[in-house]
Motif scaffolding. Structure first.
Motif, short mmCIF file in Angstrom:
data_model
loop_
_atom_site.label_atom_id
_atom_site.label_comp_id
_atom_site.label_asym_id
_atom_site.label_seq_id
_atom_site.Cartn_x
_atom_site.Cartn_y
_atom_site.Cartn_z
N CYS A 115 27.34 55.41 42.68
CA CYS A 115 26.89 56.56 41.88
C CYS A 115 26.22 56.07 40.59
N PRO A 116 25.01 56.53 40.31
CA PRO A 116 24.32 56.07 39.10
C PRO A 116 24.92 56.59 37.80
N SER A 117 25.73 57.66 37.90
CA SER A 117 26.22 58.23 36.65
C SER A 117 27.73 58.20 36.51
N CYS A 118 28.47 57.61 37.46
CA CYS A 118 29.93 57.49 37.29
C CYS A 118 30.20 56.42 36.23
N PHE A 119 31.17 56.69 35.38
CA PHE A 119 31.33 55.81 34.22
C PHE A 119 32.76 55.38 33.95
N CYS A 120 33.74 55.80 34.73
CA CYS A 120 35.14 55.49 34.43
C CYS A 120 35.40 53.99 34.56
N PHE A 121 36.30 53.49 33.73
CA PHE A 121 36.66 52.07 33.85
C PHE A 121 38.14 51.87 33.62
N ASP A 122 38.60 50.72 34.09
CA ASP A 122 39.99 50.33 33.88
C ASP A 122 39.95 49.08 33.00
N VAL A 123 41.00 48.86 32.23
CA VAL A 123 41.05 47.66 31.39
C VAL A 123 42.26 46.83 31.81
N GLN A 124 42.01 45.56 32.05
CA GLN A 124 43.10 44.67 32.46
C GLN A 124 42.99 43.35 31.72
N ASP A 125 44.13 42.67 31.58
CA ASP A 125 44.13 41.34 30.99
C ASP A 125 44.16 40.31 32.11
N ASP A 126 43.25 39.35 32.06
CA ASP A 126 43.26 38.25 33.01
C ASP A 126 43.71 36.99 32.26
N THR A 127 44.81 36.42 32.72
CA THR A 127 45.37 35.26 32.02
C THR A 127 44.87 33.98 32.64
N GLY A 128 44.67 32.97 31.79
CA GLY A 128 44.19 31.68 32.26
C GLY A 128 45.29 30.86 32.91
N TRP A 129 44.95 29.63 33.33
CA TRP A 129 45.92 28.76 34.02
C TRP A 129 47.10 28.40 33.12
N ASP A 130 46.86 28.37 31.81
CA ASP A 130 47.95 27.99 30.90
C ASP A 130 48.90 29.16 30.64
N LEU A 131 48.61 30.30 31.22
CA LEU A 131 49.43 31.51 31.09
C LEU A 131 49.52 32.02 29.65
N CYS A 132 48.68 31.50 28.78
CA CYS A 132 48.69 31.95 27.38
C CYS A 132 47.32 32.52 27.01
N SER A 133 46.28 31.74 27.25
CA SER A 133 44.94 32.22 26.90
C SER A 133 44.42 33.11 28.01
N GLY A 134 43.38 33.83 27.70
CA GLY A 134 42.81 34.69 28.73
C GLY A 134 41.81 35.65 28.15
N GLU A 135 41.48 36.66 28.92
CA GLU A 135 40.51 37.64 28.44
C GLU A 135 40.90 39.04 28.87
N ARG A 136 40.49 39.98 28.04
CA ARG A 136 40.68 41.40 28.37
C ARG A 136 39.37 41.90 28.95
N CYS A 137 39.44 42.46 30.14
CA CYS A 137 38.22 42.85 30.85
C CYS A 137 38.29 44.32 31.24
N ARG A 138 37.12 44.91 31.36
CA ARG A 138 37.10 46.24 31.97
C ARG A 138 36.34 46.17 33.28
N ARG A 139 36.80 46.96 34.20
CA ARG A 139 36.19 47.00 35.52
C ARG A 139 35.91 48.45 35.88
N TRP A 140 34.94 48.63 36.75
CA TRP A 140 34.67 49.99 37.23
C TRP A 140 35.95 50.55 37.86
N ASP A 141 36.19 51.80 37.60
CA ASP A 141 37.33 52.46 38.21
C ASP A 141 36.83 53.77 38.81
N ALA A 142 37.67 54.42 39.58
CA ALA A 142 37.22 55.63 40.28
C ALA A 142 38.28 56.72 40.15
N CYS A 143 37.84 57.87 39.67
CA CYS A 143 38.78 58.98 39.52
C CYS A 143 39.24 59.49 40.87
#
Lengths: 250, 373
Positions: free
Chosen positions: B243-271
């Protein structure tokens, strides 16, 4: 578990009913309502039940640990405007007492500004009663009508038994000038609203706080959408007449 | 702002130069479909695309986007991607979808991550040359773009009218070198292309005005049509992906191999996914709806042909039905692309068909990519 949170810089400027997004890097983020009254120093309080990944991690934190906090977000209970000078009726079910406690403490700190104040509280069992010290203090006050009930009694409980709607006819408030603030599970609203209607309370006098998945808190992620409204921007506290005809709201 | 005319050779040289110097995303053929992808050379550009598998929203709201980075100390910093890019060959309806996303992400509580990407983007729109067999843009008022782009290209008489509407579009067009003037004939032809678009980009008819849709949907909450649709729903959310106009997203934390560092990411989500509105006490505000989906999911699980992976199912959902001939206006003589009987090979020609049902022809040995321009 009750958390006392102190910002590293400044203080959180919030009002009863609002929430914050609490985060732990690597675990995630979740919306948590503020349960303390505003203006009580630099810190604020949150009551967190262990139900998921983030709340479990919060429960495991040592004292003095750092958290990420965004907010405050959302609308507020009308303690500072609509409710002033009128009777106040608080209806809390289970953990719904947490955000309402903020409003109750706010009103009781400014007791002279309001008419009659009634607090109704219902839980499933006596063991699930929250803020028991506050409950005892409210019960002891002469200028507050405090009634509570449990769905299932267990010894040594000798109080009311039954659902919270059984308390509503006993509330000593004037239906024409009362402002209601309610927070509890969806099923509670369905019956409480019927009882309030029977009492003659108009929809415009009822404010409910709805639980939704407020992921971003700023009206972007779509998770807390209720038709055209966002629980994080237009709520979580809604005046009931604005959502009464809305599908999926209650 | 300036309007000029580019012949195909000049266009190719210009696009080649842009692709070398800038990050350019444009529609290209992949198998028997079109996709937006990084453009490396002009001959890969397919301005004759009908519809792309995923809409260009992926460049403003990526399927996975890094919002913040954190290290083991608990310190976090926001990440903004401000890399400038050129989005080339966007159809008018996708321009409308981008404008809708702009309104959502930039007006109230502007989203810094979206704004950073949007700031760096130059949008080169292109009027539709090949109509998708499922197009309904004209019914929605999005068959022709009037705004929301920096530069508009319209194919007329084997050349392109280039219409710069913003300073960024003007600067981009200036890099094409000396433009020939778009004369009154070319502009008249362009007007005809727009008129044709309004007439023919409607393979499906809307039985009401677009403005009536919100009210109609509100009043049709319990309509039997939803339950009927849900019977075919696999709860895969592919419809949201395309869909060109769907905009919902989810936010998740992805942790690195050291289990301490990582990143917070958003991904497309669907209602439309069952857990979308789930709250802490594991109840959903959409209980009644969930019951329907559960029922349809149970049915879907018995279907052995159901696609297992996300990208594949997205492709399935995006697959248009086999191309069919479009209505042929008897009076029009607009130059156009025609399809042969197999519906796969595109040929340039004078003919009465204003919009051909375009399909990639990358596997075709006779295919000359430059012809696609």
């Amino acid at each position: 578990m009750l958390f006392e949170v102190r910002p590293e810089v400044g203080r959180l400027d919030y009002m009863p009913g609002q929430f914050v997004e609490v985060s732990l890097p690597g675990v995630g983020e979740a919306p948590i309502s503020i349960c303390s009254a505003p203006g009580r120093g630099e810190s604020f309080q949150m009551l967190v039940r262990k139900t998921g990944r983030l709340t479990a991690a919060l429960h495991a934190l040592p004292e003095g640990a750092r958290l990420g906090v965004r907010g405050p977000y959302g609308t507020r209970f009308p303690v500072g405007d609509d409710m002033k000078g009128r009777d106040a009726l608080f209806v809390a079910g289970g953990i719904g007492l947490a955000p309402l406690r903020s409003a109750i403490l706010y009103v009781l700190e400014r007791r002279a500004d309001y008419g009659r104040v009634t607090i109704l509280y219902g839980t499933k069992s006596p063991a699930e009663r929250l803020f028991t010290r506050d409950l005892a203090a409210w019960a002891a006050r002469n200028d507050v009508q405090f009634l509570e009930t449990v769905d299932r009694a267990e010894p040594p409980w000798t109080g009311n038994v039954g659902v919270i709607t059984t308390l509503i006819p006993r509330a000593r408030v004037d239906p024409a000038r009362v402002v209601v603030a309610a927070c509890g599970p969806p099923i509670m609203y369905k019956f409480v609203l019927v009882s309030l209607h029977a009492l003659g309370v108009a929809h415009t006098q009822i404010f409910v706080s709805l639980e939704r998945r407020m992921k971003c808190g700023v009206g972007k992620c779509g998770h807390c959408q209720i038709n055209g409204l966002y629980a994080c921007l237009d709520g979580p506290v809604f005046r009931y007449d604005r959502i009464a005809d809305m599908q999926e709201a209650i | 702002m300036s309007i000029g005319q580019l012949d195909v050779e000049t266009l190719c040289a210009w696009v080649d130069a842009l692709a070398r110097a800038e990050t350019v995303y444009a529609p290209q053929a992949r198998g028997d479909r079109f996709v937006y992808d990084r453009l490396r050379r002009a001959e890969d550009l397919r301005l004759d695309h009908d519809v792309t598998l995923l809409p260009p929203k992926k460049y403003f709201l990526p399927p996975r986007e890094r919002l913040a980075q954190f290290d083991g100390t608990g310190a976090a910093r926001s990440v903004l991607d401000e890399t400038p890019f050129v989005l080339f060959g966007v159809h008018p309806y996708d321009v409308a979808a981008i404008a809708q996303a702009d309104a959502y992400y930039l007006k109230e509580n502007p989203d810094a991550h979206y704004a950073a990407r949007r700031r760096g983007a130059v949008i080169v729109a292109c009027d539709v040359q090949a109509a998708s067999s499922s197009v309904f843009a004209a019914c929605m008022g999005t068959a022709v773009a009037r705004e929301g782009f920096d530069l508009l290209l319209t194919r007329v008489d084997g050349a392109y009218v280039a219409d710069a509407r913003t300073p960024a579009g003007e600067a981009l067009l200036a890099r094409a070198g000396r433009l020939s003037k778009a004369d009154a004939v070319a502009l008249g032809r362009r007007e005809q292309v727009w008129q044709d678009a309004l007439k023919f980009l409607r393979r499906h008819e809307l039985k009401c005005r677009p403005a009536d849709l919100p009210g109609l949907l509100t009043r049709s909450y319990e309509h039997a049509a939803w339950e009927k649709r849900s019977e075919r729903c696999h709860s895969c959310a592919s419809c949201v992906l395309v869909c060109p106009s769907c905009f919902c997203f989810d936010v998740q934390d992805d942790t690195g191999w050291d289990l301490c560092s990582g990143e917070r990411c958003r991904r497309w989500d669907a209602c439309l996914l069952r857990d979308f509105a789930l709250v802490a006490d594991t109840t959903s505000a959409r209980t009644a709806w969930s019951a329907i989906v559960t029922a349809s999911t149970a049915r879907a699980s018995t279907c052995t042909t159901a696609s297992a992976s996300w990208p594949a199912s997205a492709a399935d959902a995006a697959s248009p039905p086999a191309p069919r001939a479009l209505p042929i206006p008897s009076s029009s003589t607009t130059p156009c692309w025609r399809t042969d009987h197999a519906g796969l090979r595109l040929r340039r020609g004078e003919g009465p068909l204003p919009f051909a049902a375009g399909r990639p022809a990358a596997q075709d040995p006779c295919h000359r990519p430059r012809d696609a321009l």
